[in-house]
Design a protein around this motif. Structure first.
Motif, mmCIF file in Angstrom:
data_model
loop_
_atom_site.group_PDB
_atom_site.id
_atom_site.type_symbol
_atom_site.label_atom_id
_atom_site.label_comp_id
_atom_site.label_asym_id
_atom_site.label_seq_id
_atom_site.Cartn_x
_atom_site.Cartn_y
_atom_site.Cartn_z
ATOM 1 N N SER A 266 0.485 -0.946 -0.125
ATOM 2 C CA SER A 266 0.084 -0.214 0.183
ATOM 3 C C SER A 266 0.716 1.410 -0.025
ATOM 4 O O SER A 266 0.255 2.390 -0.242
ATOM 5 N N GLN A 267 1.762 1.590 0.456
ATOM 6 C CA GLN A 267 3.173 2.286 0.577
ATOM 7 C C GLN A 267 3.668 1.895 -0.439
ATOM 8 O O GLN A 267 4.432 4.074 -1.016
ATOM 9 N N ARG A 268 4.985 1.250 -0.474
ATOM 10 C CA ARG A 268 6.214 1.267 -1.197
ATOM 11 C C ARG A 268 6.939 0.094 -1.777
ATOM 12 O O ARG A 268 6.462 -0.668 -0.980
ATOM 13 N N VAL A 269 7.583 -0.277 -2.531
ATOM 14 C CA VAL A 269 8.848 -0.989 -2.648
ATOM 15 C C VAL A 269 9.814 -0.443 -2.982
ATOM 16 O O VAL A 269 9.632 -0.197 -3.913
ATOM 17 N N GLU A 270 10.914 -1.476 -2.565
ATOM 18 C CA GLU A 270 12.430 -1.370 -2.852
ATOM 19 C C GLU A 270 12.766 -2.738 -3.837
ATOM 20 O O GLU A 270 12.595 -3.937 -2.592
ATOM 21 N N VAL A 271 13.269 -2.648 -4.703
ATOM 22 C CA VAL A 271 13.948 -3.840 -5.260
ATOM 23 C C VAL A 271 15.649 -3.832 -5.247
ATOM 24 O O VAL A 271 15.442 -2.750 -6.671
ATOM 25 N N GLN A 272 16.138 -4.621 -4.934
ATOM 26 C CA GLN A 272 17.688 -3.641 -4.427
ATOM 27 C C GLN A 272 17.733 -5.101 -5.511
ATOM 28 O O GLN A 272 17.550 -5.246 -6.207
ATOM 29 N N ALA A 273 19.711 -4.028 -5.790
ATOM 30 C CA ALA A 273 20.438 -4.861 -7.145
ATOM 31 C C ALA A 273 20.131 -6.603 -7.664
ATOM 32 O O ALA A 273 20.297 -6.914 -7.816
ATOM 33 N N THR A 274 20.480 -6.670 -6.041
ATOM 34 C CA THR A 274 20.275 -8.630 -5.973
ATOM 35 C C THR A 274 18.747 -9.609 -5.850
ATOM 36 O O THR A 274 18.801 -10.201 -5.791
ATOM 37 N N SER A 275 18.069 -8.182 -5.994
ATOM 38 C CA SER A 275 16.669 -8.795 -5.964
ATOM 39 C C SER A 275 15.995 -9.375 -7.702
ATOM 40 O O SER A 275 16.597 -8.878 -8.366
ATOM 41 N N VAL A 276 15.565 -10.191 -7.862
ATOM 42 C CA VAL A 276 14.534 -10.932 -8.912
ATOM 43 C C VAL A 276 13.094 -11.121 -8.876
ATOM 44 O O VAL A 276 12.573 -11.797 -7.152
ATOM 45 N N VAL A 277 12.136 -10.263 -9.324
ATOM 46 C CA VAL A 277 10.939 -10.863 -8.645
ATOM 47 C C VAL A 277 10.040 -10.901 -9.849
ATOM 48 O O VAL A 277 10.202 -10.541 -11.358
ATOM 49 N N HIS A 278 9.935 -12.255 -10.133
ATOM 50 C CA HIS A 278 8.752 -12.928 -11.056
ATOM 51 C C HIS A 278 7.334 -12.900 -10.838
ATOM 52 O O HIS A 278 6.827 -13.695 -10.225
ATOM 53 N N GLY A 279 6.226 -11.021 -11.238
ATOM 54 C CA GLY A 279 5.298 -10.940 -10.477
ATOM 55 C C GLY A 279 4.810 -10.147 -10.776
ATOM 56 O O GLY A 279 5.718 -8.917 -10.886
ATOM 57 N N ASP A 280 3.284 -10.132 -11.380
ATOM 58 C CA ASP A 280 3.201 -8.156 -10.501
ATOM 59 C C ASP A 280 3.451 -7.752 -9.465
ATOM 60 O O ASP A 280 3.059 -7.983 -8.773
ATOM 61 N N ILE A 281 3.912 -5.668 -9.472
ATOM 62 C CA ILE A 281 3.687 -5.734 -8.299
ATOM 63 C C ILE A 281 2.351 -3.822 -8.686
ATOM 64 O O ILE A 281 2.694 -3.381 -9.144
ATOM 65 N N ALA A 282 0.824 -4.114 -6.913
ATOM 66 C CA ALA A 282 1.263 -2.868 -6.971
ATOM 67 C C ALA A 282 1.506 -2.382 -5.904
ATOM 68 O O ALA A 282 0.839 -2.577 -5.315
ATOM 69 N N THR A 283 1.785 -0.857 -6.063
ATOM 70 C CA THR A 283 2.177 0.360 -4.978
ATOM 71 C C THR A 283 2.113 1.620 -5.301
ATOM 72 O O THR A 283 1.245 1.767 -6.247
ATOM 73 N N GLN A 284 2.035 2.378 -4.231
ATOM 74 C CA GLN A 284 1.805 3.634 -4.691
ATOM 75 C C GLN A 284 3.230 4.399 -4.868
ATOM 76 O O GLN A 284 3.632 4.917 -5.633
ATOM 77 N N ARG A 285 4.396 4.019 -4.423
ATOM 78 C CA ARG A 285 5.936 4.527 -4.888
ATOM 79 C C ARG A 285 6.898 2.781 -5.099
ATOM 80 O O ARG A 285 6.265 1.708 -4.188
ATOM 81 N N ILE A 286 7.705 2.948 -5.991
ATOM 82 C CA ILE A 286 8.845 1.657 -6.209
ATOM 83 C C ILE A 286 9.904 2.195 -6.363
ATOM 84 O O ILE A 286 9.735 3.795 -6.827
ATOM 85 N N MET A 287 10.496 1.763 -5.847
ATOM 86 C CA MET A 287 12.081 1.844 -6.050
ATOM 87 C C MET A 287 13.192 0.420 -7.030
ATOM 88 O O MET A 287 12.629 -0.412 -6.147
ATOM 89 N N VAL A 288 13.566 0.979 -8.242
ATOM 90 C CA VAL A 288 14.166 -0.203 -8.970
ATOM 91 C C VAL A 288 15.727 0.168 -8.700
ATOM 92 O O VAL A 288 15.726 1.127 -9.756
ATOM 93 N N HIS A 289 16.195 -0.475 -8.275
ATOM 94 C CA HIS A 289 17.843 -0.611 -7.656
ATOM 95 C C HIS A 289 18.600 -0.937 -9.247
ATOM 96 O O HIS A 289 18.123 -2.194 -9.829
ATOM 97 N N GLU A 290 19.855 0.068 -9.860
ATOM 98 C CA GLU A 290 20.500 -0.852 -10.571
ATOM 99 C C GLU A 290 20.385 -2.448 -10.597
ATOM 100 O O GLU A 290 21.357 -2.579 -9.936
ATOM 101 N N GLY A 291 20.891 -2.822 -11.792
ATOM 102 C CA GLY A 291 21.253 -4.719 -11.103
ATOM 103 C C GLY A 291 19.584 -5.731 -10.750
ATOM 104 O O GLY A 291 19.350 -6.214 -11.401
#
Length: 160
Positions: free
Chosen positions: A88-113
């Motif tokens: 409901s607030q935010r998602v942070e995808v760090q450089a070491t992360s892999v997400v296989h699926g949909d994301i629903a959020t107000q704010r998102i940060m995807v780090h390089e990598g």
């Protein structure tokens, strides 16, 4: 009666719990199967197979894996997630992360990598209904993994 001891009734008692949510840790090498529900924060260093519902925050550490949906206010991802993320607030995808699926959020940060293989929908969290599979347009939600999905207003498709 011992010289330095006090009777059980007179010993000070620890302060009562205030009902504040705590931190739950799924340690490295630990595997949990089933639905995980907490009022506080859960940190995944091991493996969870099933959905996670955390009132405050879900942390997936580097090396941690989740095979199921995540429902929370804030998700910080350093490991692998196979499932939808509803934050409901935010998602942070760090450089070491892999997400296989949909994301629903107000704010998102995807780090390089960091990798997101699915749809990203941002905006009002009440615009989607994760429990029914409705994506807010009256259509069942589906992952963009393997699809040639087209973005609709208010969402982006990220292919890495």
């Amino acid at each position: 009666m011992a010289l330095f001891s006090t009777p059980q009734e007179e010993r000070p008692r620890p302060p009562a719990q205030r009902g504040e949510p705590g931190l739950s840790i799924i340690a490295s090498g630990m595997r949990v199967e089933g639905e995980l529900i907490t009022d506080g924060v859960v940190k995944i260093e091991g493996s969870v197979v099933g959905s996670i519902r955390a009132e405050q925050q879900v942390l997936v550490a580097k090396g941690g894996t989740v095979d199921g949906d995540i429902h929370t206010q804030e998700a910080i991802l350093g490991g692998e997630v196979r499932g939808a993320i509803y934050a409901s607030q935010r998602v942070e995808v760090q450089a070491t992360s892999v997400v296989h699926g949909d994301i629903a959020t107000q704010r998102i940060m995807v780090h390089e990598g960091g990798e997101v293989n699915g749809r990203v929908k941002m905006g009002d969290p009440s615009a989607f209904s994760p429990d029914t599979g409705d994506d807010g347009r009256g259509e069942p939600s589906r992952s963009a993994v393997g699809d040639e999905a087209q973005p609709h207003r208010g969402e982006s498709v990220i292919h890495t």
